[in-house]
Design a protein around this motif. Structure first.
Motif, PDB file in Angstrom:
ATOM      1  N   VAL A 166    -149.566 -33.471 -48.293  1.00 16.77           N
ATOM      2  CA  VAL A 166    -150.397 -34.667 -48.141  1.00 16.77           C
ATOM      3  C   VAL A 166    -149.680 -35.847 -48.798  1.00 16.77           C
ATOM      4  CG1 VAL A 166    -152.619 -35.751 -48.625  1.00 16.77           C
ATOM      5  CG2 VAL A 166    -152.503 -33.296 -48.137  1.00 16.77           C
ATOM      6  N   PRO A 167    -149.419 -36.933 -48.074  1.00 12.03           N
ATOM      7  CA  PRO A 167    -148.743 -38.086 -48.680  1.00 12.03           C
ATOM      8  C   PRO A 167    -149.507 -38.587 -49.904  1.00 12.03           C
ATOM      9  CG  PRO A 167    -148.850 -38.324 -46.289  1.00 12.03           C
ATOM     10  CD  PRO A 167    -149.712 -37.144 -46.638  1.00 12.03           C
ATOM     11  N   LEU A 168    -148.775 -38.935 -50.945  1.00  5.83           N
ATOM     12  CA  LEU A 168    -149.416 -39.307 -52.200  1.00  5.83           C
ATOM     13  C   LEU A 168    -150.259 -40.571 -52.074  1.00  5.83           C
ATOM     14  CD1 LEU A 168    -146.558 -38.478 -54.743  1.00  5.83           C
ATOM     15  CD2 LEU A 168    -148.673 -37.195 -54.345  1.00  5.83           C
ATOM     16  N   ASP A 169    -149.868 -41.511 -51.193  1.00  3.44           N
ATOM     17  CA  ASP A 169    -150.666 -42.730 -51.072  1.00  3.44           C
ATOM     18  C   ASP A 169    -152.030 -42.434 -50.441  1.00  3.44           C
ATOM     19  OD1 ASP A 169    -149.611 -42.196 -48.558  1.00  3.44           O
ATOM     20  OD2 ASP A 169    -149.119 -44.280 -48.106  1.00  3.44           O
ATOM     21  N   GLN A 170    -152.120 -41.376 -49.657  1.00  6.67           N
ATOM     22  CA  GLN A 170    -153.397 -40.972 -49.096  1.00  6.67           C
ATOM     23  C   GLN A 170    -154.129 -40.009 -50.032  1.00  6.67           C
ATOM     24  OE1 GLN A 170    -152.606 -39.660 -45.030  1.00  6.67           O
ATOM     25  NE2 GLN A 170    -151.093 -41.302 -44.840  1.00  6.67           N
ATOM     26  N   GLY A 208    -158.016 -33.191 -39.251  1.00  9.70           N
ATOM     27  CA  GLY A 208    -158.349 -34.410 -38.531  1.00  9.70           C
ATOM     28  C   GLY A 208    -159.831 -34.735 -38.546  1.00  9.70           C
ATOM     29  N   ARG A 209    -160.603 -34.030 -39.353  1.00  8.12           N
ATOM     30  CA  ARG A 209    -162.054 -34.231 -39.386  1.00  8.12           C
ATOM     31  C   ARG A 209    -162.488 -35.196 -40.482  1.00  8.12           C
ATOM     32  NH1 ARG A 209    -164.144 -28.246 -39.818  1.00  8.12           N
ATOM     33  NH2 ARG A 209    -166.187 -29.276 -39.786  1.00  8.12           N
ATOM     34  N   LEU A 210    -161.547 -35.606 -41.316  1.00  7.97           N
ATOM     35  CA  LEU A 210    -161.838 -36.556 -42.381  1.00  7.97           C
ATOM     36  C   LEU A 210    -160.636 -37.503 -42.484  1.00  7.97           C
ATOM     37  CD1 LEU A 210    -164.306 -36.758 -44.353  1.00  7.97           C
ATOM     38  CD2 LEU A 210    -162.870 -35.651 -46.063  1.00  7.97           C
ATOM     39  N   PRO A 211    -160.522 -38.471 -41.571  1.00  8.27           N
ATOM     40  CA  PRO A 211    -159.316 -39.307 -41.481  1.00  8.27           C
ATOM     41  C   PRO A 211    -159.240 -40.362 -42.582  1.00  8.27           C
ATOM     42  CG  PRO A 211    -160.903 -39.974 -39.808  1.00  8.27           C
ATOM     43  CD  PRO A 211    -161.473 -38.753 -40.472  1.00  8.27           C
ATOM     44  N   VAL A 212    -158.992 -39.899 -43.781  1.00 10.98           N
ATOM     45  CA  VAL A 212    -158.965 -40.771 -44.960  1.00 10.98           C
ATOM     46  C   VAL A 212    -157.879 -41.828 -44.849  1.00 10.98           C
ATOM     47  CG1 VAL A 212    -158.542 -40.761 -47.459  1.00 10.98           C
ATOM     48  CG2 VAL A 212    -159.990 -38.995 -46.413  1.00 10.98           C
ATOM     49  N   ASP A 213    -156.820 -41.527 -44.128  1.00 18.17           N
ATOM     50  CA  ASP A 213    -155.720 -42.483 -43.991  1.00 18.17           C
ATOM     51  C   ASP A 213    -156.182 -43.799 -43.373  1.00 18.17           C
ATOM     52  OD1 ASP A 213    -155.956 -40.474 -41.791  1.00 18.17           O
ATOM     53  OD2 ASP A 213    -154.594 -41.850 -40.776  1.00 18.17           O
ATOM     54  N   LYS A 214    -157.269 -43.757 -42.594  1.00 15.24           N
ATOM     55  CA  LYS A 214    -157.762 -44.972 -41.951  1.00 15.24           C
ATOM     56  C   LYS A 214    -158.429 -45.933 -42.937  1.00 15.24           C
ATOM     57  CE  LYS A 214    -158.385 -42.828 -37.413  1.00 15.24           C
ATOM     58  NZ  LYS A 214    -159.346 -42.509 -36.325  1.00 15.24           N
ATOM     59  N   LEU A 215    -158.662 -45.481 -44.162  1.00 18.63           N
ATOM     60  CA  LEU A 215    -159.261 -46.352 -45.174  1.00 18.63           C
ATOM     61  C   LEU A 215    -158.218 -47.241 -45.846  1.00 18.63           C
ATOM     62  CD1 LEU A 215    -161.661 -43.825 -46.958  1.00 18.63           C
ATOM     63  CD2 LEU A 215    -162.168 -45.338 -45.031  1.00 18.63           C
ATOM     64  N   VAL A 222    -146.623 -40.956 -61.494  1.00 15.85           N
ATOM     65  CA  VAL A 222    -147.623 -41.480 -60.575  1.00 15.85           C
ATOM     66  C   VAL A 222    -146.943 -41.861 -59.266  1.00 15.85           C
ATOM     67  CG1 VAL A 222    -149.392 -43.228 -60.197  1.00 15.85           C
ATOM     68  CG2 VAL A 222    -149.022 -42.315 -62.502  1.00 15.85           C
ATOM     69  N   GLY A 223    -147.482 -41.346 -58.153  1.00 21.37           N
ATOM     70  CA  GLY A 223    -146.950 -41.695 -56.841  1.00 21.37           C
ATOM     71  C   GLY A 223    -147.653 -42.889 -56.239  1.00 21.37           C
ATOM     72  N   ALA A 224    -148.977 -42.910 -56.376  1.00 21.24           N
ATOM     73  CA  ALA A 224    -149.775 -44.012 -55.835  1.00 21.24           C
ATOM     74  C   ALA A 224    -151.087 -44.074 -56.602  1.00 21.24           C
ATOM     75  CB  ALA A 224    -150.042 -43.821 -54.340  1.00 21.24           C
ATOM     76  N   ALA A 225    -151.604 -45.296 -56.768  1.00 24.99           N
ATOM     77  CA  ALA A 225    -152.859 -45.511 -57.485  1.00 24.99           C
ATOM     78  C   ALA A 225    -153.705 -46.523 -56.735  1.00 24.99           C
ATOM     79  CB  ALA A 225    -152.600 -45.999 -58.915  1.00 24.99           C
ATOM     80  N   GLY A 226    -154.966 -46.191 -56.489  1.00 24.91           N
ATOM     81  CA  GLY A 226    -155.837 -47.035 -55.695  1.00 24.91           C
ATOM     82  C   GLY A 226    -156.569 -48.085 -56.504  1.00 24.91           C
ATOM     83  N   LEU A 227    -156.812 -49.247 -55.873  1.00 27.40           N
ATOM     84  CA  LEU A 227    -157.607 -50.323 -56.471  1.00 27.40           C
ATOM     85  C   LEU A 227    -159.060 -50.122 -56.064  1.00 27.40           C
ATOM     86  CD1 LEU A 227    -154.668 -51.461 -56.531  1.00 27.40           C
ATOM     87  CD2 LEU A 227    -155.670 -53.736 -56.213  1.00 27.40           C
TER      88      LEU A 227
END
Length: 375
Positions: A166-170, A338-345, A42-47
């Motif tokens: 794509v960075p794993l945290d994103q 750049g049409r879905l800037p998920v990193d900003k979440l 696992v690289g990253a896991a979201g809450l």
């Protein structure tokens, strides 16, 4: 193998969670993948609020359980019969495995997979097996994932191969927040170019839906929430209008802004009051979509005659009515453009031992999407 994981022994422990510590960080045993399964690092896991709803008891699950359902990682080992992945592949975890054979799967609706739903309810992988244990006692899997952990053994049907750049945290956010939010817009509601949209509930999923409405070409996006801070974040992400749902005339404001109501109202708060508001701000002939998950005892009162006399549509959306193997690569392509800037979440990165405090921030509305990051 021995791994560190966040384990929930009992639901309903009172917050603040930084003090009560419902999730214990413990060393557990993880079995290697069986047939049709994979081991991922696992690289990253979201809450997510879906995790929180298990912690607080709103959505009961079998205990004890290793929690976590939104993640991205790297394939470490393949079980027998898995021939379409390779060690080193990057993958996103999806929290409903699809068998490919039941009636919903055959109809192209894998989010409603019947064996997948049964396995998730039982706390097992799709095969019916449990691959995690502690001190010789089996632990339950959370939605076939259990990714608040250094490693996870999951069904091959629970992962989608992704672009390794794509960075794993994103990338982790695509497994739940993006699939659910963007999918509710483009798959369930089928928002058209030039449509008017309201997004009610501005957590990670709601703000992902806002990004999806932008990508779909909505001309008007009304952001609705009780938090002025979240409304400001929605403005920064492209909302054309903002209304605080706590204001006495919130419905009237939105109907005035939209010329009698929006064509599409999407609710992500998991609250009956929020869903009622979403229905009231939908125009005649319009569509109300709910992807929130209120407690199972919650009931929705609504003027039934409006469904006929106003040709209204009320639809549920689970995981954004998605086909994960189709939708995740599409959404990631939009992200790359750049049409879905998920990193900003992303509003925070945590260590595993900070996870209880992270859920305090989520419950209080101080965080949108936090991820536990593993080395």
């Amino acid at each position: 193998m021995k791994i560190k994981a966040a384990v929930l022994d009992q639901m309903g422990v009172a917050p603040p969670y930084a003090d009560s510590r419902p999730l214990r960080i413990d060393e557990i045993d993880l079995a290697p993948p069986g047939p049709g399964e994979v081991l991922i690092k696992v690289g990253a896991a979201g809450l997510c609020h879906s995790d929180l709803s298990v912690i607080n008891g709103d959505r009961p699950r079998p205990m004890p359980m290793a929690l976590g359902h939104e993640a991205a990682g790297i394939v470490e080992e393949l079980g027998a019969g898995v021939d379409d992945l390779r060690v080193g592949d990057h993958v996103v975890v999806v929290f409903v495995p699809s068998c490919g054979h039941c009636a919903p799967c055959a109809e192209g609706r894998p989010a409603l997979c019947e064996p997948g739903a049964a396995a998730n309810g039982a706390g097992t992988l799709l095969s019916g097996a449990r691959r995690i244990s502690h001190a010789g006692r089996p632990l339950n899997h959370h939605l076939g994932c259990s990714v608040f952990a250094e490693y996870a053994t999951v069904s091959r049907r629970s992962v989608v191969k992704i672009d390794p750049t794509v960075p794993l945290d994103q990338a982790a956010l695509f497994g739940c927040a993006v699939l659910t939010g963007v999918g509710a817009v483009v798959n369930t509601a089928q928002v058209r170019v030039g449509a008017s949209v309201a997004v009610v509930g501005l957590g990670g999923v709601g703000l992902a839906a806002l990004l999806g409405a932008q990508a779909a070409g909505a001309r008007q996006i009304v952001a609705v929430d009780l938090s002025d801070a979240k409304l400001e974040q929605a403005r920064a992400l492209g909302a054309t209008h903002r209304v605080n749902a706590g204001e006495a005339d919130a419905v009237e404001q939105i109907r005035a802004l939209s010329g009698g109501g929006v064509e599409f109202a999407l609710e992500f708060a998991g609250s009956v009051r929020a869903l009622e508001l979403a229905y009231r701000i939908t125009r005649r002939g319009g569509t109300t979509v709910t992807a929130g998950l209120p407690p199972s005892t919650a009931l929705l009162p609504l003027p039934a005659v409006s469904l006929v006399a106003e040709e209204r549509t009320l639809k549920g959306s689970y995981i954004g009515t998605c086909v994960p193997s189709r939708d995740i690569p599409r959404y990631m392509a939009l992200y790359a453009q750049g049409r879905l800037p998920v990193d900003k979440l992303l509003t925070g990165r945590l260590r595993l031992d900070e996870i209880n405090r992270g859920f305090d921030l989520l419950q209080s509305g101080q965080a949108i999407r936090q991820v536990v990051v593993f080395d």
